[in-house]
Design a protein around this motif. Structure first.
Motif, PDB file in Angstrom:
ATOM      1  N   ILE A  25      50.108  22.985  55.734  1.00  0.00           N
ATOM      2  CA  ILE A  25      49.685  23.733  54.698  1.00  0.00           C
ATOM      3  C   ILE A  25      49.073  25.157  55.078  1.00  0.00           C
ATOM      4  CG2 ILE A  25      48.062  24.332  53.027  1.00  0.00           C
ATOM      5  CD1 ILE A  25      47.816  21.198  52.643  1.00  0.00           C
ATOM      6  N   PRO A  26      49.748  26.317  54.603  1.00  0.00           N
ATOM      7  CA  PRO A  26      49.549  27.506  54.930  1.00  0.00           C
ATOM      8  C   PRO A  26      47.896  28.002  54.629  1.00  0.00           C
ATOM      9  CG  PRO A  26      50.855  27.610  53.164  1.00  0.00           C
ATOM     10  CD  PRO A  26      50.755  26.361  53.620  1.00  0.00           C
ATOM     11  N   THR A  27      47.371  28.282  55.785  1.00  0.00           N
ATOM     12  CA  THR A  27      46.035  28.772  55.738  1.00  0.00           C
ATOM     13  C   THR A  27      45.651  30.153  54.567  1.00  0.00           C
ATOM     14  OG1 THR A  27      45.560  27.817  57.894  1.00  0.00           O
ATOM     15  CG2 THR A  27      43.682  29.263  56.742  1.00  0.00           C
ATOM     16  N   LYS A  28      44.678  29.775  53.627  1.00  0.00           N
ATOM     17  CA  LYS A  28      44.835  30.842  52.863  1.00  0.00           C
ATOM     18  C   LYS A  28      43.650  32.024  53.194  1.00  0.00           C
ATOM     19  CE  LYS A  28      43.544  32.059  47.905  1.00  0.00           C
ATOM     20  NZ  LYS A  28      43.261  31.661  46.672  1.00  0.00           N
ATOM     21  N   LEU A  29      44.172  33.158  53.640  1.00  0.00           N
ATOM     22  CA  LEU A  29      43.128  34.224  54.319  1.00  0.00           C
ATOM     23  C   LEU A  29      42.135  34.850  53.410  1.00  0.00           C
ATOM     24  CD1 LEU A  29      45.911  35.842  56.677  1.00  0.00           C
ATOM     25  CD2 LEU A  29      44.376  34.182  57.481  1.00  0.00           C
ATOM     26  N   LYS A  30      41.116  34.832  53.839  1.00  0.00           N
ATOM     27  CA  LYS A  30      40.179  35.528  52.953  1.00  0.00           C
ATOM     28  C   LYS A  30      40.401  36.788  52.818  1.00  0.00           C
ATOM     29  CE  LYS A  30      35.238  36.666  52.873  1.00  0.00           C
ATOM     30  NZ  LYS A  30      35.258  36.450  51.443  1.00  0.00           N
ATOM     31  N   ARG A  31      40.640  37.535  51.377  1.00  0.00           N
ATOM     32  CA  ARG A  31      40.923  39.045  51.346  1.00  0.00           C
ATOM     33  C   ARG A  31      39.793  39.868  51.528  1.00  0.00           C
ATOM     34  NH1 ARG A  31      42.825  35.910  47.113  1.00  0.00           N
ATOM     35  NH2 ARG A  31      41.087  36.999  45.797  1.00  0.00           N
ATOM     36  N   PRO A  32      40.067  41.020  52.323  1.00  0.00           N
ATOM     37  CA  PRO A  32      38.740  41.899  52.456  1.00  0.00           C
ATOM     38  C   PRO A  32      38.317  42.458  51.038  1.00  0.00           C
ATOM     39  CG  PRO A  32      40.904  42.777  52.772  1.00  0.00           C
ATOM     40  CD  PRO A  32      41.177  41.526  52.521  1.00  0.00           C
ATOM     41  N   ASP A  62      35.696  40.150  45.729  1.00  0.00           N
ATOM     42  CA  ASP A  62      34.735  40.620  46.672  1.00  0.00           C
ATOM     43  C   ASP A  62      34.785  42.169  46.590  1.00  0.00           C
ATOM     44  OD1 ASP A  62      32.627  41.067  48.353  1.00  0.00           O
ATOM     45  OD2 ASP A  62      33.938  40.649  50.054  1.00  0.00           O
ATOM     46  N   VAL A  63      33.972  42.789  46.277  1.00  0.00           N
ATOM     47  CA  VAL A  63      33.795  44.426  45.982  1.00  0.00           C
ATOM     48  C   VAL A  63      32.674  44.853  46.841  1.00  0.00           C
ATOM     49  CG1 VAL A  63      33.376  46.177  44.405  1.00  0.00           C
ATOM     50  CG2 VAL A  63      34.591  44.042  43.740  1.00  0.00           C
ATOM     51  N   GLU A  64      33.101  45.873  47.577  1.00  0.00           N
ATOM     52  CA  GLU A  64      32.179  46.659  48.229  1.00  0.00           C
ATOM     53  C   GLU A  64      32.074  47.912  47.623  1.00  0.00           C
ATOM     54  OE1 GLU A  64      31.858  49.022  52.708  1.00  0.00           O
ATOM     55  OE2 GLU A  64      33.163  47.331  52.565  1.00  0.00           O
ATOM     56  N   ASP A 228      43.194  40.569  41.853  1.00  0.00           N
ATOM     57  CA  ASP A 228      41.864  41.239  42.248  1.00  0.00           C
ATOM     58  C   ASP A 228      41.492  42.381  41.361  1.00  0.00           C
ATOM     59  OD1 ASP A 228      41.274  39.426  43.950  1.00  0.00           O
ATOM     60  OD2 ASP A 228      41.873  40.599  45.919  1.00  0.00           O
ATOM     61  N   ILE A 229      42.474  43.177  41.085  1.00  0.00           N
ATOM     62  CA  ILE A 229      42.115  44.314  40.194  1.00  0.00           C
ATOM     63  C   ILE A 229      41.841  43.846  38.537  1.00  0.00           C
ATOM     64  CG2 ILE A 229      43.105  46.569  39.107  1.00  0.00           C
ATOM     65  CD1 ILE A 229      44.284  46.953  41.845  1.00  0.00           C
ATOM     66  N   ARG A 230      42.407  42.877  38.345  1.00  0.00           N
ATOM     67  CA  ARG A 230      42.152  42.649  36.932  1.00  0.00           C
ATOM     68  C   ARG A 230      40.819  41.794  36.797  1.00  0.00           C
ATOM     69  NH1 ARG A 230      46.051  41.256  33.819  1.00  0.00           N
ATOM     70  NH2 ARG A 230      47.608  41.055  35.455  1.00  0.00           N
ATOM     71  N   ALA A 231      40.296  41.158  37.990  1.00  0.00           N
ATOM     72  CA  ALA A 231      39.119  40.529  38.081  1.00  0.00           C
ATOM     73  C   ALA A 231      38.009  41.593  38.099  1.00  0.00           C
ATOM     74  CB  ALA A 231      38.923  39.724  39.307  1.00  0.00           C
ATOM     75  N   PHE A 232      38.196  42.649  38.801  1.00  0.00           N
ATOM     76  CA  PHE A 232      37.546  43.849  38.896  1.00  0.00           C
ATOM     77  C   PHE A 232      37.145  44.623  37.526  1.00  0.00           C
ATOM     78  CE2 PHE A 232      36.581  48.573  39.301  1.00  0.00           C
ATOM     79  CZ  PHE A 232      35.712  48.500  40.193  1.00  0.00           C
ATOM     80  N   VAL A 233      38.268  44.705  36.834  1.00  0.00           N
ATOM     81  CA  VAL A 233      38.334  45.447  35.513  1.00  0.00           C
ATOM     82  C   VAL A 233      37.494  44.519  34.526  1.00  0.00           C
ATOM     83  CG1 VAL A 233      39.641  45.836  33.498  1.00  0.00           C
ATOM     84  CG2 VAL A 233      40.344  46.570  35.547  1.00  0.00           C
ATOM     85  N   ARG A 234      37.652  43.106  34.379  1.00  0.00           N
ATOM     86  CA  ARG A 234      36.813  42.342  33.670  1.00  0.00           C
ATOM     87  C   ARG A 234      35.294  42.073  34.301  1.00  0.00           C
ATOM     88  NH1 ARG A 234      39.508  36.482  34.347  1.00  0.00           N
ATOM     89  NH2 ARG A 234      37.718  36.083  32.761  1.00  0.00           N
TER      90      ARG A 234
END
Length: 326
Positions: A25-32, A62-64, A228-234
């Motif tokens: 199973i490919p490891t799901k990398l954590k997005r920056p 995740d948002v900085e 991620d952008i859709r989640a950011f907007v919401r």
């Protein structure tokens, strides 16, 4: 004994199969984190509430947030890829697109309905009194358009004044030093100016629909991280709704995060645009559509020589992130 060995063998075979399955199973990398820069204008602070209240995190992004008072200086950093997104006035976004065509606005976050003002020294009583005087503005962006519209009300043009390039936070000191006699700014610098003896001469209440602030993302981020952008907007819209329903609590969150006095935080003169208002702005048939206002800025900047060419306005806006996931 043989039964025991058989059970052990079966156990080892199952363990090996499970190990092999999980290894396959490919490891799901954590997005920056999405890195988004914002400035001192009050309408841009819903993101602080979304971050502190956990709205972004709850939606899986995740948002900085990076706070900079001198937003104009950060445009180069955005262009260089230091940030994924920025808050921007519509005017500054249009000029930025001239050298960065692969950017898009995904959300209109606020409309200035009195929050942007031109403050002046006490002896300047009317806009007409500015003739021959020094007028501070952030030239090359929405600020220049705003003061130009103000001058029109007194049948003046930019040729009738001396335009001085200053950021909003530099206006109070410029007035105090008499480097300028009036200038465009917003809170908390309006209050600072009034304490120094200045006054409000003109406000965005007199230019409805002209000053809008946006969330802008780089094209590569939009293509690589659409969810991620859709989640950011919401998350941003959720925070804006929370703030308007809980003004004092929202102000307290912002005061603590930015380490600024709570009494300098006010939504007076600022309309935090909701989902419905955004959808109307993004309708080209709407009288106040973002496309029509964007063309006003584009035409102004081309005529004034600030830019020579701007991408098609229709390509600069992306309303797809207002919609829920399909």
């Amino acid at each position: 004994m043989f039964k025991l060995l058989r059970y052990i063998s079966i156990f080892l075979i199952i363990a090996c199969l499970l190990f092999a399955y999980h290894a396959w199973i490919p490891t799901k990398l954590k997005r920056p984190p999405l890195k988004v820069e914002f400035t001192s204008f009050i309408g841009e602070h819903s993101g602080i509430i979304a971050k502190e209240k956990g709205f972004f995190k709850a939606l899986g992004v995740d948002v900085e947030l990076i706070y900079k008072e001198y937003g104009q200086l950060e445009l180069a950093n955005f262009s260089a890829g230091k940030y994924d997104g920025i808050t921007s006035s519509l005017g500054s976004f249009i000029t930025l697109s001239a050298t960065n065509p692969d950017i898009q606005s995904v959300l209109i976050i606020d409309e200035s309905t009195g929050a942007d003002v031109v403050v002046a020294q006490s002896e300047i009583k009317t806009v007409a009194d500015l003739k021959g005087k020094n007028l501070g503005a952030n030239l090359g962006g929405f600020s220049e358009v705003f003061v130009t519209e103000m001058l029109k009300t007194a049948k003046l043009t930019s040729d009738n004044v001396n335009l001085v390039k200053l950021d909003a936070l530099e206006i109070p000191q410029g007035l105090k030093n008499n480097a300028i006699q009036a200038g465009h700014t917003w809170e908390p610098y309006i209050s600072e100016t009034i304490k120094l003896g200045g006054q409000i001469l003109f406000s965005s209440k007199q230019t409805p629909g002209l000053i809008l602030d946006l969330i802008v993302f780089r094209g590569d981020t939009i293509r690589d991280r659409p969810e991620d952008i859709r989640a950011f907007v919401r998350g941003w819209l959720q925070a804006a709704a929370y703030w308007e329903a809980n003004v004092q609590k929202g102000n307290a969150i912002i005061s603590k995060a930015l380490k600024i006095p709570r009494n300098t935080i006010s939504l007076e003169g600022v309309n935090l645009t909701d989902l419905g208002e955004n959808k109307k702005f993004f309708q080209s048939s709407n009288l106040n559509s973002i496309y029509k206002t964007a063309n006003i800025y584009a035409d102004f900047f081309i005529r004034s020589g600030n830019v020579t060419r701007i991408p098609k306005v229709e390509n600069l806006f992306n309303s797809s992130f207002l919609n829920p996931p399909s």
